[in-house]
Design an enzyme around this catalytic site. Structure first.
Site, PDB file in Angstrom:
ATOM      1  N   SER A  49       0.792  -1.703  -0.215  1.00  0.00           N
ATOM      2  CA  SER A  49      -0.243  -0.017   0.100  1.00  0.00           C
ATOM      3  C   SER A  49       1.241   1.724   0.133  1.00  0.00           C
ATOM      4  O   SER A  49       0.239   2.683  -0.423  1.00  0.00           O
ATOM      5  CB  SER A  49      -1.004  -0.290   1.047  1.00  0.00           C
ATOM      6  OG  SER A  49      -1.925  -0.610   0.895  1.00  0.00           O
ATOM      7  N   CYS A 258      -9.278  -1.326   3.243  1.00  0.00           N
ATOM      8  CA  CYS A 258      -8.645  -0.613   2.929  1.00  0.00           C
ATOM      9  C   CYS A 258      -9.076   0.101   1.751  1.00  0.00           C
ATOM     10  O   CYS A 258     -10.223   0.336   1.469  1.00  0.00           O
ATOM     11  CB  CYS A 258      -6.670  -0.790   2.913  1.00  0.00           C
ATOM     12  SG  CYS A 258      -6.219   0.908   3.549  1.00  0.00           S
ATOM     13  N   PHE A 259      -8.393  -0.719   0.712  1.00  0.00           N
ATOM     14  CA  PHE A 259      -8.454  -0.563  -0.861  1.00  0.00           C
ATOM     15  C   PHE A 259      -9.631  -0.722  -0.679  1.00  0.00           C
ATOM     16  O   PHE A 259     -11.061  -0.418  -1.987  1.00  0.00           O
ATOM     17  CB  PHE A 259      -7.508  -0.774  -0.989  1.00  0.00           C
ATOM     18  CG  PHE A 259      -6.903  -0.084  -2.754  1.00  0.00           C
ATOM     19  CD1 PHE A 259      -6.896   1.051  -3.364  1.00  0.00           C
ATOM     20  CD2 PHE A 259      -7.963  -0.486  -3.902  1.00  0.00           C
ATOM     21  CE1 PHE A 259      -6.690   1.592  -4.373  1.00  0.00           C
ATOM     22  CE2 PHE A 259      -7.941  -0.579  -4.915  1.00  0.00           C
ATOM     23  CZ  PHE A 259      -7.312   0.904  -6.045  1.00  0.00           C
ATOM     24  N   HIS A 349      -6.505  -1.811   9.172  1.00  0.00           N
ATOM     25  CA  HIS A 349      -6.016  -2.928   8.991  1.00  0.00           C
ATOM     26  C   HIS A 349      -6.089  -4.102   9.553  1.00  0.00           C
ATOM     27  O   HIS A 349      -6.091  -4.491  11.029  1.00  0.00           O
ATOM     28  CB  HIS A 349      -4.606  -3.365   8.293  1.00  0.00           C
ATOM     29  CG  HIS A 349      -4.596  -2.354   7.472  1.00  0.00           C
ATOM     30  ND1 HIS A 349      -3.072  -3.299   5.762  1.00  0.00           N
ATOM     31  CD2 HIS A 349      -4.397  -1.050   6.583  1.00  0.00           C
ATOM     32  CE1 HIS A 349      -3.439  -2.602   4.777  1.00  0.00           C
ATOM     33  NE2 HIS A 349      -3.993  -0.728   5.531  1.00  0.00           N
ATOM     34  N   GLU A 351      -5.875  -7.066   9.929  1.00  0.00           N
ATOM     35  CA  GLU A 351      -4.562  -8.405   9.668  1.00  0.00           C
ATOM     36  C   GLU A 351      -3.083  -7.476  11.134  1.00  0.00           C
ATOM     37  O   GLU A 351      -2.447  -7.781  11.450  1.00  0.00           O
ATOM     38  CB  GLU A 351      -4.057  -8.185   8.956  1.00  0.00           C
ATOM     39  CG  GLU A 351      -2.796  -7.801   7.951  1.00  0.00           C
ATOM     40  CD  GLU A 351      -3.623  -6.402   7.594  1.00  0.00           C
ATOM     41  OE1 GLU A 351      -3.228  -6.327   7.726  1.00  0.00           O
ATOM     42  OE2 GLU A 351      -5.198  -6.363   7.522  1.00  0.00           O
TER      43      GLU A 351
END
Length: 380
Positions: A49, A258-259, A349, A351
């Site tokens: 990213s 995110c994206f 995120h 993760e």
């Protein structure tokens, strides 16, 4: 310590910071952004990213724990350049294999140290993220500024094809037992810890290139589709948005981060916009409206979703949608939950390599979504 070459950092508004070469000696141009994490610099550098960005670390000393062979989040370092104040003179960690600067130099990453990163961060907060150049080949600020101004901006940049996998592959966790679920992941810049966290829930993940179509993603009859994080402007991702719309039409469970959150949002009819300086760090407070809990979360995004209607809920061609998560610092939309189709997403995120782990439950929510969808399908 060996002597270092002089280096300069020039912002597109003409401000100049002087320091010394760090990593590879050379010249680079990208979007200047700052990351507020006190740790996890290895995961930051290898996060796709950050492709195309010159990353300033606000923590004053970087490199203390060296570089290991376990914590990379992808196959390489992706940042365009790296800015630190005080590079650690020693690396002390039981897993360290080499120094951070050695790895930066080996991968050709141009950096600068000895910079007043607090002043740089304050400037970016006031003026916004902007193009910047870092050079240890020249100290001619005016000449470097011209090259910075000639570089393309992040707005309008389509970067996912540069970071995606060229071929599909399946992630199988070491020592994992039989999979309970299967997920097809659209790789827009996926981090390695995502399929690891999915594997911990009994999920086998097949990762597909960013250009994969609906039939490609569904060829293995997965239980769900995952839309990953990634770099660039989500307004350029028309192909991925149309794929997501078709998945929603077919009732396939979808989870995006995110994206991927921005892709789902666009598929639901929302627009995106560029934030002034973005969210990048591991300390962002987010409210989960479904539970009322506040999570400390890991972020890396310079764009956000703009709801078409004020309030917590809005209507789409796929039914009602809840703005399920919001950032408590600035009210930015941080998550969506579809109420009539099996889909949800978050801007941050979960993760979270290397932490925090407040949002890890979102992977459990995926297995619950799959179970509910299968139950509803069998009852139909």
């Amino acid at each position: 310590m060996s002597s270092r070459a002089p280096a300069i950092l020039v912002l597109e508004d003409g401000r100049v910071f002087r320091g010394e070469a760090y990593g590879s000696v050379g010249e680079t141009v990208g979007e200047a952004v700052f990351n507020t994490g006190m740790t996890a610099y290895q995961e930051t550098l290898t996060d796709p990213s950050y492709f195309g960005q010159v990353v300033c670390q606000t923590a004053p000393q970087i490199g203390n724990t060296g570089w290991n062979d376990e914590d990379d989040e992808s196959r390489r370092i992706w940042v365009a350049g790296y800015v630190v104040r005080d590079p650690s003179r020693i690396a002390s960690n039981w897993r360290s294999k080499r120094g951070l600067e050695d790895e930066l130099a080996a991968q050709g990453i141009v950096g600068i140290c000895g910079v007043d990163t607090r002043a740089l961060t304050r400037h970016l907060r006031e003026s916004g993220a902007m193009r910047a150049g870092v050079s240890s080949r020249t100290t001619d600020a005016d000449a470097l500024l011209q090259r910075v101004l000639a570089a393309p901006p992040m707005a309008g940049a389509n970067l996912v094809e540069a970071v995606t996998t060229p071929e599909p592959y399946t992630y199988v966790a070491e020592g994992a037992g039989p999979a309970k679920y299967t997920v097809a992941a659209l790789d827009l810049g996926i981090k390695r810890n995502t399929p690891r966290r999915l594997a911990a829930r009994g999920i086998t993940t097949t990762v597909h290139p960013a250009g994969a179509g609906v039939d490609d993603l569904l060829s293995g009859e997965p239980d769900a589709v995952f839309l990953s994080n990634g770099p660039g402007d989500p307004a350029t991702a028309d192909a991925q948005v149309e794929v997501t719309r078709e998945l929603l039409r077919r009732g396939v469970p979808v989870f995006g981060i995110c994206f991927g959150n921005q892709i789902l949002g666009r598929a639901l009819g929302l627009d995106t916009y560029k934030l002034k300086y973005g969210h990048r760090g591991i300390n962002q407070p987010v409210l989960d409206r479904r539970t009322g809990k506040v999570e400390v979360t890991s972020h890396n995004h310079g764009f956000a979703l703009a709801p078409t209607e004020p309030g917590e809920y809005f209507e789409t061609e796929f039914g009602r949608v809840q703005v399920s998560h919001v950032c408590l610092n600035d009210d930015v939309v941080e998550g969506l939950t579809c109420l009539d189709v099996p889909a949800y997403s978050v801007q941050y995120h979960p993760e979270a390599a290397g932490g925090p782990h407040d949002a890890d439950y979102l992977f459990d929510r995926l297995t619950a979504l799959i179970d509910d969808h299968e139950g509803n399908r069998l009852d139909a």
